[in-house]
Design a protein around this motif. Structure first.
Motif, PDB file in Angstrom:
ATOM      1  N   ARG A  15      95.660 162.300  85.940  1.00  0.00           N
ATOM      2  CA  ARG A  15      95.381 163.723  85.760  1.00  0.00           C
ATOM      3  C   ARG A  15      95.654 164.175  84.332  1.00  0.00           C
ATOM      4  NH1 ARG A  15      91.887 167.454  87.289  1.00  0.00           N
ATOM      5  NH2 ARG A  15      91.868 166.697  89.393  1.00  0.00           N
ATOM      6  N   VAL A  16      96.701 163.639  83.701  1.00  0.00           N
ATOM      7  CA  VAL A  16      97.008 163.994  82.308  1.00  0.00           C
ATOM      8  C   VAL A  16      95.864 163.549  81.393  1.00  0.00           C
ATOM      9  CG1 VAL A  16      98.532 163.421  80.352  1.00  0.00           C
ATOM     10  CG2 VAL A  16      99.510 164.102  82.549  1.00  0.00           C
ATOM     11  N   VAL A  17      95.362 162.343  81.597  1.00  0.00           N
ATOM     12  CA  VAL A  17      94.244 161.860  80.779  1.00  0.00           C
ATOM     13  C   VAL A  17      93.007 162.723  81.011  1.00  0.00           C
ATOM     14  CG1 VAL A  17      92.649 159.924  80.432  1.00  0.00           C
ATOM     15  CG2 VAL A  17      95.099 159.500  80.611  1.00  0.00           C
ATOM     16  N   VAL A  18      92.697 163.012  82.270  1.00  0.00           N
ATOM     17  CA  VAL A  18      91.519 163.831  82.590  1.00  0.00           C
ATOM     18  C   VAL A  18      91.631 165.216  81.953  1.00  0.00           C
ATOM     19  CG1 VAL A  18      90.360 165.072  84.483  1.00  0.00           C
ATOM     20  CG2 VAL A  18      90.838 162.631  84.699  1.00  0.00           C
ATOM     21  N   VAL A  59      81.143 161.521  86.031  1.00  0.00           N
ATOM     22  CA  VAL A  59      81.658 160.888  87.244  1.00  0.00           C
ATOM     23  C   VAL A  59      82.090 159.449  86.960  1.00  0.00           C
ATOM     24  CG1 VAL A  59      80.921 160.035  89.508  1.00  0.00           C
ATOM     25  CG2 VAL A  59      80.441 162.391  88.847  1.00  0.00           C
ATOM     26  N   LEU A  60      81.296 158.721  86.186  1.00  0.00           N
ATOM     27  CA  LEU A  60      81.659 157.332  85.861  1.00  0.00           C
ATOM     28  C   LEU A  60      82.948 157.280  85.035  1.00  0.00           C
ATOM     29  CD1 LEU A  60      78.151 155.811  85.067  1.00  0.00           C
ATOM     30  CD2 LEU A  60      79.557 155.432  87.104  1.00  0.00           C
ATOM     31  N   ALA A  61      83.095 158.197  84.088  1.00  0.00           N
ATOM     32  CA  ALA A  61      84.326 158.238  83.292  1.00  0.00           C
ATOM     33  C   ALA A  61      85.518 158.589  84.183  1.00  0.00           C
ATOM     34  CB  ALA A  61      84.194 159.250  82.154  1.00  0.00           C
ATOM     35  N   GLY A  62      85.365 159.560  85.073  1.00  0.00           N
ATOM     36  CA  GLY A  62      86.439 159.921  85.997  1.00  0.00           C
ATOM     37  C   GLY A  62      86.819 158.753  86.890  1.00  0.00           C
ATOM     38  N   ALA A  63      85.823 158.032  87.393  1.00  0.00           N
ATOM     39  CA  ALA A  63      86.087 156.873  88.249  1.00  0.00           C
ATOM     40  C   ALA A  63      86.864 155.803  87.488  1.00  0.00           C
ATOM     41  CB  ALA A  63      84.779 156.305  88.792  1.00  0.00           C
ATOM     42  N   ALA A  64      86.474 155.559  86.251  1.00  0.00           N
ATOM     43  CA  ALA A  64      87.160 154.542  85.440  1.00  0.00           C
ATOM     44  C   ALA A  64      88.606 154.942  85.163  1.00  0.00           C
ATOM     45  CB  ALA A  64      86.408 154.321  84.130  1.00  0.00           C
ATOM     46  N   ILE A  65      88.837 156.194  84.806  1.00  0.00           N
ATOM     47  CA  ILE A  65      90.199 156.663  84.526  1.00  0.00           C
ATOM     48  C   ILE A  65      91.072 156.538  85.774  1.00  0.00           C
ATOM     49  CG2 ILE A  65      91.579 158.724  83.997  1.00  0.00           C
ATOM     50  CD1 ILE A  65      89.121 159.578  82.211  1.00  0.00           C
ATOM     51  N   GLY A  66      90.573 157.006  86.909  1.00  0.00           N
ATOM     52  CA  GLY A  66      91.335 156.930  88.149  1.00  0.00           C
ATOM     53  C   GLY A  66      91.615 155.497  88.585  1.00  0.00           C
ATOM     54  N   ALA A  67      90.599 154.642  88.508  1.00  0.00           N
ATOM     55  CA  ALA A  67      90.765 153.250  88.918  1.00  0.00           C
ATOM     56  C   ALA A  67      91.771 152.529  88.019  1.00  0.00           C
ATOM     57  CB  ALA A  67      89.419 152.529  88.909  1.00  0.00           C
ATOM     58  N   LEU A  68      91.705 152.778  86.716  1.00  0.00           N
ATOM     59  CA  LEU A  68      92.654 152.137  85.804  1.00  0.00           C
ATOM     60  C   LEU A  68      94.086 152.594  86.065  1.00  0.00           C
ATOM     61  CD1 LEU A  68      90.641 152.105  82.462  1.00  0.00           C
ATOM     62  CD2 LEU A  68      91.408 150.123  83.775  1.00  0.00           C
ATOM     63  N   ALA A  69      94.280 153.872  86.310  1.00  0.00           N
ATOM     64  CA  ALA A  69      95.624 154.375  86.612  1.00  0.00           C
ATOM     65  C   ALA A  69      96.141 153.771  87.913  1.00  0.00           C
ATOM     66  CB  ALA A  69      95.619 155.898  86.696  1.00  0.00           C
TER      67      ALA A  69
END
Length: 177
Positions: free
Chosen positions: A65-68, A137-147
């Motif tokens: 969430r901080v990154v987003v 959406v792809l960027a959000g998915a990548a950020i969430g999956a990496l975290a």
């Protein structure tokens, strides 16, 4: 088995009123965006002994969430429907993929595959409801999956992950012994 019962009960409780009140695609994505992390957190409370899983989920959620929010603040991208300038990246998708990755990493692919299907649907609803473009959406998915991947360890047993890259293929095996 208790995790399946918990997931089913939570889905029933949360989705029934929404289905009656509004069958809107965006609303279903909003509800599932909350249900997936709630299910992951519920699993850490009712399925596990100790609080290790809860802390891993909290660390993954907060970091994602901080990154987003940092990217939303720094990148001034208007939403497709014109409702704001915080389109990039998708927070709904990031939260959903963080939870799906946590579930997959912590409890295995049997739970991970359905969780990823739900997370993918949430991303789909964000694009179809004109809140985001596909790159958001792809960027959000990548950020969430990496975290989720970075902070989560398996709960118990053996984890086997296929690896492919640079012409080499293999399996990564880990577990607690």
């Amino acid at each position: 088995m208790r995790l399946l019962v918990l997931m089913t009960a939570m889905a029933g409780l949360l989705l029934t009123p929404v289905a009656r009140a509004n069958s809107d695609l965006e609303t279903s994505g909003d509800v599932l965006h909350l249900l997936l992390p709630a299910t992951a957190f519920g699993a850490t409370l009712f399925h596990e002994e100790g609080d290790e899983g809860s802390w891993q989920l909290i660390k993954a959620a907060v970091s994602s969430r901080v990154v987003v929010e940092g990217l939303k603040w720094g990148i001034d991208k208007e939403r497709p429907d014109g409702s704001g300038n915080d389109s990039f990246p998708s927070g709904h998708t990031s939260d959903s993929f963080m939870a799906a990755t946590f579930i997959n990493q912590r409890y295995g692919w049997e739970w991970g595959v359905p969780a990823y299907a739900v997370a993918t649907y949430v991303g789909y609803t964000r694009v179809e409801s004109d809140k985001h473009e596909i790159e958001d959406v792809l960027a959000g998915a990548a950020i969430g999956a990496l975290a989720g991947w970075y902070f989560t360890t398996p709960y118990e047993g053996l984890t086997v992950v296929p690896i492919a890259g640079n012409g080499q293929y293999g399996l990564y095996v880990s577990g607690r012994f």
